[in-house]
Design an enzyme around this catalytic site. Structure first.
Site, PDB file in Angstrom:
ATOM      1  CD  GLU A 177     -13.730  -0.942   6.793  1.00 11.08           C
ATOM      2  OE1 GLU A 177     -14.404   0.099   6.627  1.00 11.08           O
ATOM      3  OE2 GLU A 177     -12.798  -1.282   6.057  1.00 11.08           O
ATOM      4  CB  CYS A 181       7.073 -42.828   9.901  1.00  7.99           C
ATOM      5  SG  CYS A 181       5.609 -42.696   8.858  1.00  7.99           S
ATOM      6  CD  GLU A 200     -13.407   6.778  14.681  1.00  8.60           C
ATOM      7  OE1 GLU A 200     -13.931   7.424  15.606  1.00  8.60           O
ATOM      8  OE2 GLU A 200     -14.029   6.363  13.689  1.00  8.60           O
ATOM      9  CG  ASP A 251      -1.958  -1.013   1.213  1.00  6.17           C
ATOM     10  OD1 ASP A 251      -2.690  -1.137   2.192  1.00  6.17           O
ATOM     11  OD2 ASP A 251      -2.044  -1.721   0.183  1.00  6.17           O
ATOM     12  CB  CYS A 292       1.755 -39.807   7.224  1.00 10.16           C
ATOM     13  SG  CYS A 292       2.455 -41.183   8.132  1.00 10.16           S
ATOM     14  CB  CYS A 330       5.568 -39.964   6.176  1.00 13.28           C
ATOM     15  SG  CYS A 330       5.615 -39.110   7.764  1.00 13.28           S
ATOM     16  CB  CYS A 339       3.588 -41.409  11.822  1.00 14.04           C
ATOM     17  SG  CYS A 339       4.525 -39.974  11.317  1.00 14.04           S
ATOM     18  CE  LYS A 394      -2.664   2.704   4.470  1.00 14.54           C
ATOM     19  NZ  LYS A 394      -3.690   1.904   3.888  1.00 14.54           N
ATOM     20  CE1 TYR A 402     -16.094   4.355   8.625  1.00 15.38           C
ATOM     21  CE2 TYR A 402     -15.390   2.259   9.539  1.00 15.38           C
ATOM     22  CZ  TYR A 402     -15.631   3.065   8.443  1.00 15.38           C
ATOM     23  OH  TYR A 402     -15.421   2.597   7.188  1.00 15.38           O
TER      24      TYR A 402
HETATM   25  S1  IVH Z   1     -14.134   7.586   8.389  1.00 14.05           S
HETATM   26  C1  IVH Z   1     -15.841  10.486   5.056  1.00 14.05           C
HETATM   27  N1  IVH Z   1     -13.268   5.914  10.188  1.00 14.05           N
HETATM   28  O1  IVH Z   1     -10.927   3.390   5.636  1.00 14.05           O
HETATM   29  C2  IVH Z   1     -14.844   9.547   5.656  1.00 14.05           C
HETATM   30  N2  IVH Z   1     -13.066   5.260   7.904  1.00 14.05           N
HETATM   31  O2  IVH Z   1      -9.040   4.269   3.536  1.00 14.05           O
HETATM   32  C3  IVH Z   1     -15.460   8.419   6.341  1.00 14.05           C
HETATM   33  N3  IVH Z   1     -12.134   2.988   7.611  1.00 14.05           N
HETATM   34  O3  IVH Z   1     -13.215   4.417   3.186  1.00 14.05           O
HETATM   35  C4  IVH Z   1     -14.483   7.386   6.732  1.00 14.05           C
HETATM   36  N4  IVH Z   1     -11.885   2.529   9.745  1.00 14.05           N
HETATM   37  O4  IVH Z   1     -13.786   2.306   4.626  1.00 14.05           O
HETATM   38  C5  IVH Z   1     -13.420   6.131   8.865  1.00 14.05           C
HETATM   39  N5  IVH Z   1     -12.612   4.539  11.933  1.00 14.05           N
HETATM   40  C6  IVH Z   1     -12.756   4.751  10.623  1.00 14.05           C
HETATM   41  C7  IVH Z   1     -12.391   3.791   9.655  1.00 14.05           C
HETATM   42  C8  IVH Z   1     -12.550   4.084   8.299  1.00 14.05           C
HETATM   43  C9  IVH Z   1     -11.748   2.074   8.504  1.00 14.05           C
HETATM   44  C10 IVH Z   1     -12.073   2.782   6.144  1.00 14.05           C
HETATM   45  C11 IVH Z   1     -13.222   3.355   5.361  1.00 14.05           C
HETATM   46  C12 IVH Z   1     -12.599   4.350   4.404  1.00 14.05           C
HETATM   47  C13 IVH Z   1     -11.213   3.800   4.315  1.00 14.05           C
HETATM   48  C14 IVH Z   1     -10.257   4.858   3.850  1.00 14.05           C
END
Ligand code: IVH
Length: 693
Positions: free
Chosen positions: A189, A435, A128, A48, A450, A432, A455, A338, A241
């Protein structure tokens, strides 16, 4: 699109020497290629982080040369990859992605920009986890869950309402702010906890299905399963979320008026019983607090029971969020932080073959050690021969590996385009490795086995399983010691662990008086372990913990299982043909019976006593199945009550079922049960009456 190998070469060139205006088209091709690998084929070839690096190069060139932006540039798109199998639905508000950051400096830069937008000296943020699963959006209208959808391309998703209704973390109705809200759209999610993921993969391998590469794939695949009943069995959970749309009774926007802060929005939905990020979010006074939180979570990331791939930082005030606004692709009021890359490349050095307790041969890839997400990886399980062939692996290959959370690492694929003809074909052994007996592979199985019960490798694995936590739970007898004792001839099979020569082990490093006394006590204590733990610990093929409990309920003594015919075994709870045949075979093997007699003489408990004598309990001999949403009891609580009263809980509707307890929105289980006249169909109140009468 050009030849793969040229594109891969170009990707690496751009990573080393950033692209310029002249190479903008090549860079776009490279990004298109990697998007297709990631979103459509689910076979990424770069990490990524590497993708983002290339994407940012393109963004930078386009920023300085806006006349070069094309409508099909990867920067002009939100996402791709819709399935044709589900109805398409438009999201009320587009599901945008998030801008990425990778370190404290990135976060500080972003904080500066936010402050410029909202013209303030300090901003309150919420931090979060960034859950690593499948994105969903759900809509409640007049307090009823009416529509669920996948993220899709961000503006149009796939309608998966029935599948999402299987998730306990989403209630089917919820009273939003005492009826003040008419319509609300919530984002979240869907994830699969790591433990559940491991079990799903174990089961898939046993059933000759290809294992999932990671919990994310298992979750996104689960969301789009055709049969909602199967969804229920996949153990998916949702974390919601983000409230993206909220309208009051008069059709007016309620965001920023009734709901003023992100943390308040999440607390509100959490209190309604919608599983949300509330329990894991932190409100931070400034960006330094945010950075500290991100570091704290990164340190504990691998000890969580689900996957996260970073953190998400959001401006808390919804009014200030509005002031920040959006770019075409992401909100300016939020950013993803990230964690360190989870992918790396290494070289496949060799394959080792491990023998499991049932004789299954598991190929294990030995790779050039590579650090990844906090640990050094040098071996990776490949499950079975098919995986080697599907991933087209050769000794000497460059391989892309991934490690997510505490989940075992896996090989994403071999980078076949990087081969130089020195790679060697992998030849699966015919004998195997322990054995030397000839391996067999029954039709339709993916696993070589096996079949020699003597064994040595199988014996060790059987002992390891017998003493494990979920089985007899013998503390102080870990895997390494079992292997050492076995090699030294101190133990040879399960009964021998009760006859350990303690004099001999007292001469070994790490075995002082205290640890020897602890081990003696643990072995003594395990003799009183419940019968279902013993049955599970025997390692009978296809007999998991649930089946072991159901078996205990139907017998008084372990040896009663010797007397049961396959037909009788088939009457028991979740026992189907495959399981019945395996239990029958186990109790008709002289070797096994000899070993069980020894255990009996040693004094290992073989009497059934699930919570006292289940035969005297109210529901003894009766079977139950719960379907739909019950008005007051959670599914697990209802099942617990049935079991505590001596009943057995089944997974499917069959003639063996006595009671189907039906809640709201019951589906095909109810239809199926209505066709079998012996099944009594009752509601929660009637069930509770049975319990209390
Ligand atoms: S907020 C308008 N909060 O990460 C923005 N996204 O790479 C709303 N994701 O598309 C997203 N955990 O699918 C938000 N705590 C979190 C998240 C979260 C995972 C995902 C989500 C988003 C993607 C972006």
């Amino acid at each position: 699109m050009q030849d793969n190998s040229i594109i891969i070469l170009q990707s690496h060139q751009f990573l080393k020497h950033p692209a310029n205006v002249d190479s903008i088209n090549a860079l776009r091709d490279v990004l298109h290629f990697h998007e297709h690998r990631y979103y459509v084929l689910d076979e990424p070839l770069i990490s990524d982080f590497e993708y983002d690096t290339l994407f940012n190069q393109l963004k930078e060139i386009e920023k300085n040369n806006p006349e070069l932006i094309t409508p099909d540039s990867p920067t002009q798109r939100v996402g791709i990859g819709l399935s044709e199998d589900f109805n398409e639905v438009k999201h009320l508000v587009p599901m945008l992605s998030l801008e990425n950051s990778y370190d404290a400096n990135d976060l500080k830069d972003w904080d500066r920009k936010v402050k410029e937008f909202i013209e303030a000296d300090e901003v309150e943020y919420v931090v979060e986890p960034k859950f690593d699963g499948g994105g969903i959006s759900i809509i409640f209208e007049n307090n009823i869950f009416t529509r669920g959808a996948t993220r899709g391309d961000g503006s149009v998703g796939e309608e998966i309402t029935n599948n999402l209704k299987q998730l306990r973390s989403i209630p089917l109705s919820a009273d939003f702010l005492k009826n003040k809200i008419r319509k609300i759209e919530i984002r979240g999610e869907v994830i699969i906890p790591n433990e559940k993921f491991k079990k799903i993969n174990q089961q898939r391998v046993e059933n000759n299905l290809p294992p999932f590469a990671n919990p994310r794939n298992a979750a996104t695949g689960g969301l789009r399963m055709k049969d909602p009943k199967e969804v229920a069995q996949r153990g998916m959970e949702a974390f919601l979320y983000h409230v993206s749309f909220c309208e009051d009774k008069n059709g007016n926007d309620a965001l920023r008026k009734i709901i003023t802060h992100h943390s308040q929005a999440i607390e509100t939905i959490d209190k309604l019983g919608i599983r949300s990020s509330f329990s894991v979010l932190s409100v931070c006074k400034n960006i330094d607090e945010v950075i500290a939180k991100c570091n704290e979570w990164e340190a504990k990331r691998n000890s969580l029971d689900y996957e996260i791939d970073g953190m998400v930082v959001k401006v808390n005030s919804l009014i200030l969020q509005e002031k920040c606004g959006y770019t075409a692709h992401h909100p300016r009021w939020a950013i993803a932080y990230k964690f360190a890359a989870k992918q790396a490349t290494s070289t496949l050095l060799n394959i080792e073959y491990q023998v499991g307790r049932t004789g299954a041969i598991t190929p294990v890839a030995k790779i050039e050690p590579v650090p990844l997400a906090g640990v050094t990886i040098s071996s990776i399980s490949l499950f079975n021969e098919d995986v080697i062939r599907e991933k087209d692996l050769m000794i000497g290959d460059k391989v892309l590996i991934e490690r997510s959370g505490d989940v075992i690492p896996y090989i994403v694929k071999s980078l076949a385009d990087a081969r130089n003809c020195s790679e060697q074909k992998i030849i699966f052994p015919a004998q195997c490795p322990s054995c030397n007996s000839t391996l067999t592979k029954p039709n339709e199985e993916a696993v070589w086995r096996c079949v020699n019960v003597n064994c040595p490798a199988q014996s060790v694995e059987r002992i390891i399983h017998f003493v494990s936590k979920d089985a007899m739970d013998v503390k102080g007898l870990g895997e390494a010691n079992i292997r050492k004792f076995f090699e030294m001839g101190i133990i040879s099979d399960i009964p021998s662990i009760f006859k350990i020569d303690f004099e001999k082990i007292s001469t070994l490093d790490g075995f002082g008086e205290k640890s020897i006394n602890n081990l003696k006590a643990a072995l003594e204590a395990c003799k009183q372990q419940s019968l279902n733990k013993l049955i599970f610990g025997l390692g009978i093929r296809f007999v998991g913990e649930g089946t072991a409990k159901n078996l205990e309920r139907t017998i008084h003594h372990l040896f009663d299982l010797k007397e049961k015919s396959v037909e009788e075994l088939l009457q028991i709870g979740d026992v189907g043909n495959k399981v019945a045949a395996s239990i029958f075979e186990y109790f008709h093997s002289d070797e096994n019976l000899k070993m069980l007699n020894e255990l009996q003489q040693i004094g290992v408990n073989m009497e059934a006593k699930i919570e006292g004598d289940s035969s005297t309990k109210k529901f003894s001999g009766l079977t139950f199945l719960f379907t739909g949403t019950l008005p007051t009891l959670s599914r697990s609580k209802a099942e617990e009550i049935a079991e505590a009263n001596g009943g057995a809980v089944l997974g499917t509707v069959s003639k063996k079922l006595n009671y189907l307890i039906v809640g709201a929105d019951a589906g095909s289980k109810l239809e199926k049960a209505q066709k079998i006249s012996s099944i009594k169909i009752i509601d929660e109140a009637e069930f509770l009456k049975l319990v209390n009468d």
